[in-house]
Design an enzyme around this catalytic site. Sequence first.
Site, PDB file in Angstrom:
ATOM      1  N   SER A 175      49.106  29.531  33.767  1.00 14.31           N
ATOM      2  CA  SER A 175      50.162  28.464  34.072  1.00 14.31           C
ATOM      3  C   SER A 175      49.931  27.674  35.406  1.00 14.31           C
ATOM      4  O   SER A 175      49.428  28.364  36.152  1.00 14.31           O
ATOM      5  CB  SER A 175      51.700  28.985  34.077  1.00 14.31           C
ATOM      6  OG  SER A 175      52.290  29.563  32.684  1.00 14.31           O
TER       7      SER A 175
ATOM      8  N   LEU B 149      54.421  32.606  38.861  1.00 11.13           N
ATOM      9  CA  LEU B 149      53.817  31.717  37.770  1.00 11.13           C
ATOM     10  C   LEU B 149      52.420  32.422  37.259  1.00 11.13           C
ATOM     11  O   LEU B 149      51.453  32.448  37.900  1.00 11.13           O
ATOM     12  CB  LEU B 149      53.668  30.426  38.496  1.00 11.13           C
ATOM     13  CG  LEU B 149      53.403  29.314  37.760  1.00 11.13           C
ATOM     14  CD1 LEU B 149      54.627  28.884  36.882  1.00 11.13           C
ATOM     15  CD2 LEU B 149      53.063  27.830  38.489  1.00 11.13           C
ATOM     16  N   ASP B 150      52.560  32.489  36.066  1.00 14.32           N
ATOM     17  CA  ASP B 150      51.487  33.381  35.368  1.00 14.32           C
ATOM     18  C   ASP B 150      49.970  32.528  35.702  1.00 14.32           C
ATOM     19  O   ASP B 150      49.983  31.473  35.817  1.00 14.32           O
ATOM     20  CB  ASP B 150      51.550  33.419  34.040  1.00 14.32           C
ATOM     21  CG  ASP B 150      52.895  34.096  33.443  1.00 14.32           C
ATOM     22  OD1 ASP B 150      53.141  35.129  34.098  1.00 14.32           O
ATOM     23  OD2 ASP B 150      53.255  33.806  32.342  1.00 14.32           O
ATOM     24  N   ARG B 151      48.974  33.368  35.590  1.00 17.83           N
ATOM     25  CA  ARG B 151      47.944  33.085  36.013  1.00 17.83           C
ATOM     26  C   ARG B 151      47.363  31.923  34.962  1.00 17.83           C
ATOM     27  O   ARG B 151      46.822  30.671  35.684  1.00 17.83           O
ATOM     28  CB  ARG B 151      46.657  33.892  35.669  1.00 17.83           C
ATOM     29  CG  ARG B 151      45.369  34.037  35.936  1.00 17.83           C
ATOM     30  CD  ARG B 151      44.304  35.133  36.117  1.00 17.83           C
ATOM     31  NE  ARG B 151      43.068  34.753  35.802  1.00 17.83           N
ATOM     32  CZ  ARG B 151      42.215  35.694  35.329  1.00 17.83           C
ATOM     33  NH1 ARG B 151      42.572  36.903  34.843  1.00 17.83           N
ATOM     34  NH2 ARG B 151      40.953  35.214  35.138  1.00 17.83           N
TER      35      ARG B 151
END
Length: 184
Positions: free
Chosen positions: A49, A45-47
């Site tokens: 997000s 999960l992207d930073r």
Amino acid sequence: MTRVILLNKPFDVLSQFTDKGSEVSTRRTLSDFVNVPGVYAAGRLDRDSEGLLILTDDGKLQHRIAHPKNKMTKSYWAQVEGAPSDDALAQLRSGVQLKDGMTRPAKARKIPEPAQLWPRTPPIRFRKNVPDSWIELTISEGRNRQVRRMTAAVGHPTLRLIRYRVGSWTLDGIPTGAWVETSV
């Protein structure tokens, strides 16, 4: 016994237990929130997000969750710029052409701001002359920054992105930065 941890990952946290990006880093990682040995993130999960991140000690389960060939669905709440038209939602539902190819069809619908939403730190940039709205997008693949690229491709850049569901697991009842242990 397989361990399965559901973490509500806050904004600006890396989806890994260490920061290999620099020798002296102030970036927060999973180790700032989960002190359970032997578990690893199933997917990323992207930073920038937020939301549901599943951690497990079972490599086969990790693969089943993360590998695109398994088509495990993931639902996201996206706060987007503007108010998506029925046409924009129809484009998301039929698949969107991105630089790396066509996406699989998604489920897409407008939703009100989620009732259980927590404040984001820092808050998104507010623009008085540009409205924003929320959509729920469910996808069955996981390309890099896919939801953000899909909403931008239909003219509605994502301002805030929260993963709400992975398979049958959801964020329900898990405050931001907290985790619960569950079963498979």
